[in-house]
Design a protein around this motif. Structure first.
Motif, short mmCIF file in Angstrom:
data_model
loop_
_atom_site.label_atom_id
_atom_site.label_comp_id
_atom_site.label_asym_id
_atom_site.label_seq_id
_atom_site.Cartn_x
_atom_site.Cartn_y
_atom_site.Cartn_z
N ASP A 327 0.84 -1.20 0.00
CA ASP A 327 0.00 0.00 0.00
C ASP A 327 0.88 1.25 0.00
OD1 ASP A 327 -2.84 1.18 0.46
OD2 ASP A 327 -1.56 2.18 1.93
N PRO A 328 0.63 2.21 -0.89
CA PRO A 328 1.50 3.39 -0.98
C PRO A 328 1.51 4.25 0.27
CG PRO A 328 -0.46 3.64 -2.37
CD PRO A 328 -0.45 2.22 -1.90
N ILE A 329 0.37 4.38 0.95
CA ILE A 329 0.32 5.21 2.15
C ILE A 329 1.01 4.51 3.31
CG2 ILE A 329 -1.23 6.35 3.80
CD1 ILE A 329 -3.26 6.61 1.54
N SER A 330 0.75 3.22 3.47
CA SER A 330 1.39 2.46 4.55
C SER A 330 2.90 2.42 4.38
CB SER A 330 0.84 1.03 4.58
OG SER A 330 -0.55 1.03 4.84
N MET A 331 3.36 2.33 3.13
CA MET A 331 4.79 2.28 2.85
C MET A 331 5.47 3.58 3.29
SD MET A 331 6.68 1.49 -0.81
CE MET A 331 5.33 0.39 -1.25
N LEU A 332 4.87 4.71 2.95
CA LEU A 332 5.43 6.00 3.35
C LEU A 332 5.37 6.17 4.87
CD1 LEU A 332 6.54 8.83 2.69
CD2 LEU A 332 4.16 9.60 2.46
N LYS A 333 4.26 5.77 5.46
CA LYS A 333 4.09 5.87 6.91
C LYS A 333 5.17 5.07 7.64
CE LYS A 333 0.60 5.03 10.50
NZ LYS A 333 -0.79 4.57 10.74
N GLU A 334 5.42 3.86 7.19
CA GLU A 334 6.42 3.00 7.82
C GLU A 334 7.81 3.61 7.70
OE1 GLU A 334 8.42 0.20 9.82
OE2 GLU A 334 6.24 0.49 9.76
N ARG A 335 8.12 4.18 6.55
CA ARG A 335 9.42 4.82 6.37
C ARG A 335 9.60 5.97 7.37
NH1 ARG A 335 9.41 5.01 -0.20
NH2 ARG A 335 10.90 3.33 -0.59
N MET A 336 8.59 6.77 7.52
CA MET A 336 8.70 7.94 8.38
C MET A 336 8.80 7.53 9.86
SD MET A 336 6.26 10.77 6.60
CE MET A 336 6.94 12.06 7.64
N LEU A 337 7.99 6.55 10.25
CA LEU A 337 8.02 6.13 11.66
C LEU A 337 9.32 5.42 12.01
CD1 LEU A 337 4.35 4.83 12.15
CD2 LEU A 337 5.32 7.03 12.88
N SER A 338 9.79 4.56 11.13
CA SER A 338 10.99 3.78 11.42
C SER A 338 12.25 4.63 11.40
CB SER A 338 11.13 2.61 10.44
OG SER A 338 11.24 3.09 9.11
#
Length: 402
Positions: A327-338
């Motif tokens: 998922d494009p949104i989940s992918m960006l979210k994970e990058r930012m949080l990690s």
């Protein structure tokens, strides 16, 4: 630190005065303390490895690393999440029979629209097919105007007369309903850019279902001959209506379809991949090298349109797998949080803000009046004086105002 302790002390003192008011203040005060503490510690920017593009007739392509600032990440997240929520609201309004007619939703493909917008300038040009809501938003149109257009209201971006497939904005030439017909129009816009010498490019989008249209190859030929600054983009979402790409196309390497035109194959589910590829393509065009063809591999979660359940030619498990893994949104979210570029709490706050914007826009789209019959013939021409137009029957005439 002393200020934080004082804030907490004041909050609890308020709590002694009034239990209910105090509880709310504690919540607000705690959020302020957490925000004050965490904002200072956020990573301002980070570099991410991204999937390398496949190349056609190019010796080198876009970078396989992308730099993302915290501000960019938040902007991309907010934009993609807004498009996602807007489309889900459109789905709901359609099922309630408030939106009628054609309605092609864009959820799942948000990284394409956001990545393209991040890689070009607002002064550049964009034209697409009828799955246009996401691009209408990224080109600067408010959610309320988009939803009002979907419901056929006067406050819509096309004054309620365009509907889902016909929305326009500055340097955005729509949503076009005829399959593939926007591609020669995009080549024409690129010709205008070249003629005016303004160093602008035109992004011309079409789907895999339109990729076999003859007019697309005619546009390729003309653009190559005249070295037009045109980025031809095939959004390959795997299905043209209900037909898979494998059944519709003898060659599914859409980025090679330009033959003599260089091409790129890009991960269309990764906003950073799309951004870097578009930057590369735009620089290529601006350098006077002519057009470039790009294929964005993406996926739509809804069916082709609202009349298509989308599960007769693919399984629910297939859709869920894409949602879970890519998922494009989940992918960006994970990058930012990690990478400590944001916090769960901050992104939740953004989500809540977006939900409110969408709900307010939906209420506007429901309550705004429909255009009156007097406006039926208006805006037929851009600059002509008012003219008499035959109306709903031979004896009625309406005045057209430009």
């Amino acid at each position: 630190m002393q200020n934080m302790l004082t804030l907490i002390s004041n909050v609890f003192r308020l709590g002694n005065a009034s239990k209910n008011v105090g509880a709310q203040a504690v919540s607000e005060g705690t959020r302020m303390v957490v925000s004050a503490r965490s904002f200072a510690d956020f990573t301002p920017q980070a570099s991410f490895p991204i999937k390398k593009c496949d190349l056609h007739r190019l010796e080198e392509g876009p970078s396989d690393e992308a730099l993302l600032t915290r501000e960019q990440g938040l902007q991309y997240y907010r934009t993609m999440q807004t498009v996602r929520r807007m489309e889900l609201k459109a789905d709901q309004l359609y099922k309630q029979k408030i939106i009628r007619g054609f309605c092609h939703l864009y959820d799942g493909q948000e990284a394409c629209a956001m990545g393209i917008e991040a890689g070009i300038n607002p002064t550049d040009h964009l034209i697409t097919a009828y799955r246009a809501h996401g691009y209408t938003f990224t080109r600067g149109v408010a959610v309320r105007e988009i939803l009002a257009e979907l419901t056929g209201r006067r406050g819509g971006v096309a004054k309620g007369k365009g509907g889902s497939m016909h929305m326009y904005a500055k340097n955005f030439y729509g949503g076009n309903g005829i399959v593939g017909a926007q591609v020669p129009l995009g080549a024409g816009v690129a010709l205008a850019c070249q003629y005016q010498g303004n160093n602008q490019v035109c992004v011309t989008l079409y789907g895999d279902g339109a990729a076999n249209q003859g007019q697309i190859f005619e546009s390729f030929n003309m653009a190559a001959l005249w070295k037009l600054p045109c980025i031809f983009i095939c959004e390959n979402n795997k299905f043209g209506m209900g037909t898979s790409v494998e059944r519709s196309s003898a060659s599914t390497d859409y980025y090679k379809r330009g033959d003599y035109i260089p091409g790129l194959k890009v991960d269309g589910m990764d906003v950073l991949c799309v951004r870097e590829a578009i930057r590369f393509a735009a620089d290529y065009c601006r350098a006077g090298k002519g057009p470039i063809v790009m294929e964005l591999e993406t996926y739509r979660y809804h069916g082709h349109s609202m009349s298509d359940p989308g599960v007769s030619y693919r399984t629910r498990e297939e859709i869920q797998e894409v949602r879970t893994k890519n998922d494009p949104i989940s992918m960006l979210k994970e990058r930012m949080l990690s990478n400590n570029m944001s916090s769960v709490e901050e992104l939740k706050e953004i989500d809540l803000e977006i939900r409110k914007v969408i709900e307010d826009a939906a209420q506007y789209a429901i309550s705004d009046p429909e255009p009156s019959l007097d406006e039926l013939c208006n805006h037929i021409y851009a600059r002509d004086p008012p003219m008499e137009v035959r109306g709903t029957n031979p004896w009625v005439k309406l005045k057209s105002v430009s």
